[in-house]
Design an enzyme around this catalytic site. Structure first.
Site, PDB file in Angstrom:
ATOM      1  CB  SER A  90      -0.898   0.034   1.232  1.00 14.97           C
ATOM      2  OG  SER A  90      -1.713  -1.112   1.275  1.00 14.97           O
TER       3      SER A  90
HETATM    4  N1  SAH Z   1      -0.726  -5.048   3.918  1.00 14.06           N
HETATM    5  C1  SAH Z   1       0.121  -5.337   2.772  1.00 14.06           C
HETATM    6  C2  SAH Z   1      -0.509  -4.988   1.459  1.00 14.06           C
HETATM    7  C3  SAH Z   1      -1.752  -5.756   1.208  1.00 14.06           C
HETATM    8  S1  SAH Z   1      -2.169  -6.105  -0.475  1.00 14.06           S
HETATM    9  C4  SAH Z   1       1.472  -4.693   2.887  1.00 14.06           C
HETATM   10  O1  SAH Z   1       1.738  -3.994   3.870  1.00 14.06           O
HETATM   11  O2  SAH Z   1       2.318  -4.923   2.010  1.00 14.06           O
HETATM   12  C5  SAH Z   1      -3.461  -7.260  -0.095  1.00 14.06           C
HETATM   13  C6  SAH Z   1      -2.967  -8.649   0.208  1.00 14.06           C
HETATM   14  O3  SAH Z   1      -4.087  -9.389   0.661  1.00 14.06           O
HETATM   15  C7  SAH Z   1      -2.443  -9.401  -1.014  1.00 14.06           C
HETATM   16  O4  SAH Z   1      -1.133  -9.843  -0.747  1.00 14.06           O
HETATM   17  C8  SAH Z   1      -3.414 -10.567  -1.177  1.00 14.06           C
HETATM   18  O5  SAH Z   1      -2.801 -11.744  -1.635  1.00 14.06           O
HETATM   19  C9  SAH Z   1      -3.938 -10.724   0.231  1.00 14.06           C
HETATM   20  N2  SAH Z   1      -5.249 -11.371   0.375  1.00 14.06           N
HETATM   21  C10 SAH Z   1      -6.332 -11.252  -0.404  1.00 14.06           C
HETATM   22  N3  SAH Z   1      -7.365 -11.965   0.083  1.00 14.06           N
HETATM   23  C11 SAH Z   1      -6.922 -12.538   1.232  1.00 14.06           C
HETATM   24  C12 SAH Z   1      -7.519 -13.416   2.200  1.00 14.06           C
HETATM   25  N4  SAH Z   1      -8.789 -13.824   2.100  1.00 14.06           N
HETATM   26  N5  SAH Z   1      -6.759 -13.820   3.240  1.00 14.06           N
HETATM   27  C13 SAH Z   1      -5.466 -13.441   3.358  1.00 14.06           C
HETATM   28  N6  SAH Z   1      -4.848 -12.612   2.473  1.00 14.06           N
HETATM   29  C14 SAH Z   1      -5.566 -12.170   1.426  1.00 14.06           C
END
Ligand code: SAH
Length: 220
Positions: free
Chosen positions: A55
């Site tokens: 993000s």
């Molecule tokens: N917080 C992260 C950025 C998040 S991007 C950082 O600091 O880098 C969103 C992430 O959520 C992605 O890596 C995606 O694979 C994950 N994601 C999506 N659906 C999910 C779920 N149901 N459970 C766990 N992770 C999930």
């Protein structure tokens, strides 16, 4: 980094000293792919592979301020991605890595779960963060009110019931709710009596959540 943080403060995204200090203690360059290090302190999301992104720093600031994780608290993150946000949360709940607070962060893409863990080891936060490969929308498996704070960093159509069930009374959950294209960062509070209140905050754009409570089934 200093310039980025001062900019986030001037624009009103960083409001508290404690969140400023937490972000100051986590080098974002350790959480982006090597070829993108030069851009680590620009205020924008960056690709981390598998169609996912770390993000933008202003979004991390907004989410962390909205969540306001208490020292020594237990926090759950859904969507570890690079592990950066989890490290910032760890700085707040477990300042100095003394072991009084902890972050559990779920990541549905196994390769990214590995990536996040490697990054957290290098930044020195792996003692305060547990990375779990799996669907965090279904909760941690505790099935009880155990978390002081829950942060969802992927867009969801609605609040997953298992997350509400695992949120402590007096606790807070922050989640981008809406369509896959656009969401509103929503702050959800559970009162001492167990009632749920929602406050709609900032418009935002996150990658869609997958899994049982996401927009689509896992197999597409
Ligand atoms: N917080 C992260 C950025 C998040 S991007 C950082 O600091 O880098 C969103 C992430 O959520 C992605 O890596 C995606 O694979 C994950 N994601 C999506 N659906 C999910 C779920 N149901 N459970 C766990 N992770 C999930």
């Amino acid at each position: 980094m200093r310039q980025l943080l001062e900019n986030l403060r001037a624009r009103g995204f960083l409001r508290s000293e404690r969140v400023y200090r937490a972000m100051e203690r986590v080098p974002r360059e350790l959480f982006v792919p090597e070829g993108l290090r030069a851009h680590a302190y620009e205020d924008r999301p960056l690709p981390i592979g598998y169609g996912q992104t770390i993000s933008a720093p202003h979004m991390v600031a907004i989410m962390t301020e909205a969540l306001d994780p208490p020292e020594c608290g237990l926090a759950l993150e859904v969507g570890a991605g690079s592990g950066y946000q989890a490290a910032v949360l760890a700085e707040l709940v477990d300042r100095g890595g003394r072991g009084c607070g902890h972050v559990v962060s779920f990541e549905i893409v196994p390769q990214l779960a590995e990536y996040a863990l490697g990054n957290l080891k290098r930044s020195g936060h792996s003692g305060s963060v547990s990375i779990v490969a799996g669907d965090g929308g279904s909760g941690s498996g505790a099935g009880r009110e155990v978390f002081d704070r829950i942060l969802v960093t992927a867009a969801a159509p609605r609040i997953p019931d298992p997350l509400l069930a695992e949120l402590k009374r007096g606790g807070r959950l922050v989640i981008p709710l809406g369509s896959p294209e656009i969401q509103v960062l929503t702050i959800v509070e559970k009162t001492a009596e167990g009632k749920i209140f929602k406050i709609e905050d900032t418009p935002c754009i996150f990658v869609p959540m997958r899994g049982v409570y996401g927009f689509q089934a896992l197999d597409n």
